[in-house]
Design an enzyme around this catalytic site. Structure first.
Site, PDB file in Angstrom:
ATOM      1  N   ARG A  84       0.844  -1.184   0.000  1.00 41.65           N
ATOM      2  CA  ARG A  84       0.000   0.000   0.000  1.00 41.65           C
ATOM      3  C   ARG A  84       0.890   1.248   0.000  1.00 41.65           C
ATOM      4  NH1 ARG A  84      -3.224   2.800   4.989  1.00 41.65           N
ATOM      5  NH2 ARG A  84      -3.768   4.586   3.716  1.00 41.65           N
ATOM      6  N   HIS A 129      -3.126  11.015   1.036  1.00 45.23           N
ATOM      7  CA  HIS A 129      -2.581  10.793   2.380  1.00 45.23           C
ATOM      8  C   HIS A 129      -1.980  12.109   2.889  1.00 45.23           C
ATOM      9  CE1 HIS A 129      -1.279   7.307   5.164  1.00 45.23           C
ATOM     10  NE2 HIS A 129      -0.913   8.406   5.787  1.00 45.23           N
ATOM     11  N   GLU A 174      -7.639   8.604   6.624  1.00 44.54           N
ATOM     12  CA  GLU A 174      -7.844   9.171   7.956  1.00 44.54           C
ATOM     13  C   GLU A 174      -8.248  10.629   7.980  1.00 44.54           C
ATOM     14  OE1 GLU A 174      -4.509   8.468  10.481  1.00 44.54           O
ATOM     15  OE2 GLU A 174      -4.712   6.296  10.397  1.00 44.54           O
ATOM     16  N   ASN A 314      -7.771   1.468  10.092  1.00 41.23           N
ATOM     17  CA  ASN A 314      -6.450   1.839  10.592  1.00 41.23           C
ATOM     18  C   ASN A 314      -6.558   1.873  12.112  1.00 41.23           C
ATOM     19  OD1 ASN A 314      -5.855   2.327   7.921  1.00 41.23           O
ATOM     20  ND2 ASN A 314      -5.229   4.456   8.206  1.00 41.23           N
ATOM     21  N   TYR A 316      -4.473   1.433  15.964  1.00 41.31           N
ATOM     22  CA  TYR A 316      -3.234   1.313  16.728  1.00 41.31           C
ATOM     23  C   TYR A 316      -3.475   1.132  18.211  1.00 41.31           C
ATOM     24  CZ  TYR A 316      -0.854   3.004  12.550  1.00 41.31           C
ATOM     25  OH  TYR A 316      -0.386   3.135  11.272  1.00 41.31           O
ATOM     26  N   GLU A 376      -3.943  -0.398   8.273  1.00 38.33           N
ATOM     27  CA  GLU A 376      -2.769   0.032   9.046  1.00 38.33           C
ATOM     28  C   GLU A 376      -2.856  -0.548  10.453  1.00 38.33           C
ATOM     29  OE1 GLU A 376      -1.756   4.204   9.424  1.00 38.33           O
ATOM     30  OE2 GLU A 376      -2.208   4.583   7.321  1.00 38.33           O
TER      31      GLU A 376
HETATM   32  C1  GBH Z   1      -1.576   6.912  10.918  1.00 42.93           C
HETATM   33  O1  GBH Z   1      -2.063   7.881  11.789  1.00 42.93           O
HETATM   34  C2  GBH Z   1      -1.193   7.545   9.596  1.00 42.93           C
HETATM   35  O2  GBH Z   1      -2.043   7.127   8.560  1.00 42.93           O
HETATM   36  C3  GBH Z   1       0.227   7.316   9.209  1.00 42.93           C
HETATM   37  O3  GBH Z   1       0.580   8.217   8.221  1.00 42.93           O
HETATM   38  C4  GBH Z   1       1.093   7.405  10.436  1.00 42.93           C
HETATM   39  O4  GBH Z   1       2.454   7.352  10.137  1.00 42.93           O
HETATM   40  C5  GBH Z   1       0.747   6.252  11.330  1.00 42.93           C
HETATM   41  O5  GBH Z   1      -0.626   6.195  11.578  1.00 42.93           O
HETATM   42  C6  GBH Z   1       1.461   6.253  12.661  1.00 42.93           C
HETATM   43  O6  GBH Z   1       1.146   7.364  13.393  1.00 42.93           O
HETATM   44  O7  GBH Z   1       0.838  13.737  18.504  1.00 42.93           O
HETATM   45  O8  GBH Z   1      -1.089  14.100  19.897  1.00 42.93           O
HETATM   46  O9  GBH Z   1      -0.802  15.414  17.884  1.00 42.93           O
HETATM   47  C7  GBH Z   1      -2.462   7.397  13.057  1.00 42.93           C
HETATM   48  C8  GBH Z   1      -3.173   8.450  13.803  1.00 42.93           C
HETATM   49  C9  GBH Z   1      -3.012  10.765  13.929  1.00 42.93           C
HETATM   50  C10 GBH Z   1      -1.864   9.395  15.492  1.00 42.93           C
HETATM   51  C11 GBH Z   1      -2.217  11.951  14.386  1.00 42.93           C
HETATM   52  C12 GBH Z   1      -1.068  10.574  15.924  1.00 42.93           C
HETATM   53  C13 GBH Z   1      -1.111  12.884  16.263  1.00 42.93           C
HETATM   54  C14 GBH Z   1      -1.467  12.945  17.695  1.00 42.93           C
HETATM   55  N1  GBH Z   1      -2.305   9.550  14.152  1.00 42.93           N
HETATM   56  N2  GBH Z   1      -1.841  11.756  15.741  1.00 42.93           N
HETATM   57  S1  GBH Z   1      -0.565  14.133  18.545  1.00 42.93           S
END
Ligand code: GBH
Length: 472
Positions: A84, A129, A174, A314, A316, A376
């Site tokens: 991807r 993205h 996202e 996605n 985590y 993801e």
């Molecule tokens: C995804 O975002 C993205 O699609 C990808 O590009 C990214 O590299 C990956 O996950 C890992 O992060 O620091 O408190 O401002 C996941 C969701 C959204 C989590 C933005 C972190 C920032 C929070 N992300 N967020 S903060």
């Protein structure tokens, strides 16, 4: 016999697809190569460098613009079924509009797609993205309703050049991260803080833009190419702190997930009623004449409803949600972390494997049975090749997915590791590393070296099973 049964339980269904992901701004570099135009991340990191850890930027990143052959080689080493990646809008359409298509941009993505297919790896392509052409931002970006047509035109160019070989698509990655990240928190490019109005304009236009691309595909390409499309949502699972917190937790889920899902996947379409209520209450309290959540017309509701061929997950991490009943308008919830959940290198990210299964069950309950692809999932660490914690994370989360498939009958058909290689982790710069391969950002060659987790992932794919790991 007992062992054999236990083994089978750890097998993925035959034909289950494993992949890995990346995104253009995070890996490509070549930010001004050839006729590529500036995008909002180029502008953001150059004009507001203090927003990013260590003043880092993606000017070169992993230099995948030049090193794409090595990327494909890594995907092949892992035995990925699919890779991807995303297309940089401003590399393909330097003006942002469809009036001019870059030859070099076309060549670059043709090379990547053909290179993958030569190795038997399916390309899975994300159209957006987060790297909007700056020229479109200057016209209001995602807050301008015309972006629905701009995105549609861009999507048509992408489909007409690549849809003969690309069968699986993500329109927009996202929206929560970039709409809320930009306008509610000001931490995402272009860093415009406007939480009461900007966020919701972005929300509505994103949903319409996604639907526009989907409808264009339906009308002009589907019969010929038979591909599958949806948008990808960032899903943070919310777990009620106590049973009494369940009601508000559900509202929080609607605000977080429903806001980007209900219009597309629910039977009735439109905004989730709970979100309409929360934003209306807040708007009233702030003195607006009407809700700052822009309403959909009936035509718009119908236009967006059902524009999916699968649900892209996605996921985590999770948070605990606790009611703070202070009588103020809006969503009165506090977010906490369970003391047992292990932290990672990213401040927002704690480990709670059960969350991924619960999140998908919630989606099926709300929107009905459908096909789910994990687009993801992955772990954040500091630098280092012996990444046993990442392996642990993958095992635990994949085990929960297996339970979801086998015990709950969830129709999950694929899994995407975030990410193929260490890359530019947005405002965390190069400090938080999610890669299966390490990248040496101090060498001009951007040397890529497999981590222990790469070996793990490769074996998992080869055996289509977690049973090779007896410690599970
Ligand atoms: C995804 O975002 C993205 O699609 C990808 O590009 C990214 O590299 C990956 O996950 C890992 O992060 O620091 O408190 O401002 C996941 C969701 C959204 C989590 C933005 C972190 C920032 C929070 N992300 N967020 S903060």
């Amino acid at each position: 016999l007992v062992a054999a049964v236990a083994c089978e339980e750890l097998d993925f269904p035959p034909g289950f697809q494993f992949g890995a992901a990346s995104a253009a701004y995070q890996v490509e570099g070549g930010w001004n190569a050839s006729d590529k135009a500036e995008n909002i991340w180029d502008r953001f990191v150059h004009d507001k460098p203090h927003f990013v850890a260590d003043l880092a930027n993606g000017d070169v990143a992993c230099d995948s613009y030049h090193l794409w052959r090595r990327d494909i080689e890594m995907a092949a080493e892992l035995g990925l079924h699919f890779y991807r990646f995303s297309i940089a809008w401003s590399r393909l359409l330097p003006n942002g509009f469809a009036d001019k298509i870059s030859e070099d941009g076309l060549n670059y993505y043709n090379n990547v797609i053909d290179g993958l297919l030569e190795k038997g790896i399916q390309p899975m392509v994300t159209l957006y993205h987060w790297d909007l052409p700056q020229s479109l931002q200057d016209l209001g970006g995602w807050t301008n309703p015309l972006i629905v047509d701009w995105f549609g035109d861009y999507a048509r160019v992408v489909f007409s050049h690549f849809a003969d070989r690309v069968k699986i698509w993500i329109t927009i990655n996202e929206p929560l991260s970039f709409c809320d990240g930009t306008y509610s928190y000001g931490t995402n490019a272009p860093g415009i803080y406007d939480p009461e109005v900007g966020t919701y304009l972005c929300n509505k236009n994103v949903l319409l833009a996604h639907a526009k691309a989907y409808r264009i595909y339906d009308k002009e390409f589907r019969e010929m190419y038979q591909g599958e499309l949806t948008l990808a949502n960032h899903l943070m699972w919310y777990e009620p702190f106590t049973p009494e917190d369940e009601e508000l937790t559900e509202t929080a889920r609607q605000y977080m997930v429903g806001r980007y899902s209900h219009a597309v996947y629910s039977k009735e379409g439109g905004w989730p009623p709970a979100v309409e209520q929360v934003v209306a209450e807040l708007s009233k309290a702030k003195g607006y004449s009407e809700s700052t959540l822009p309403a959909f017309t009936d035509e718009e509701i119908e236009f967006i409803r059902g524009t999916f061929d699968y649900y892209a997950v996605n996921h985590y991490t999770s948070q605990l949600t606790r009611t703070v009943d202070d009588g103020s308008p809006g969503l009165n919830v506090e977010y906490e972390i369970h003391p047992d959940w292990k932290p990672t290198q990213s401040s927002w990210f704690y480990v709670y494997p059960e969350g991924i299964r619960k999140q998908i069950l919630w989606l099926r309950e709300r929107y009905g049975d459908m096909k789910f692809i994990i687009t993801e999932n992955g772990y954040s660490s500091s630098i280092g090749l012996q990444d046993t914690e990442r392996i642990e994370y993958y095992k635990e989360y994949l085990k929960q997915l297996l339970l979801g498939i086998k015990e709950d009958g969830l129709n999950i058909t694929g899994y995407t590791a975030w990410t193929l290689m260490d890359n530019f982790e947005w405002t965390d710069g190069y400090n938080s590393r999610f890669g299966l391969y390490e990248v040496d950002f101090s060498s001009p060659e951007r040397t890529r070296t497999p981590k222990a987790s790469a070996e793990f992932y490769k074996n998992l794919i080869r055996h289509n099973s977690l049973s090779i790991y007896d410690e599970l």
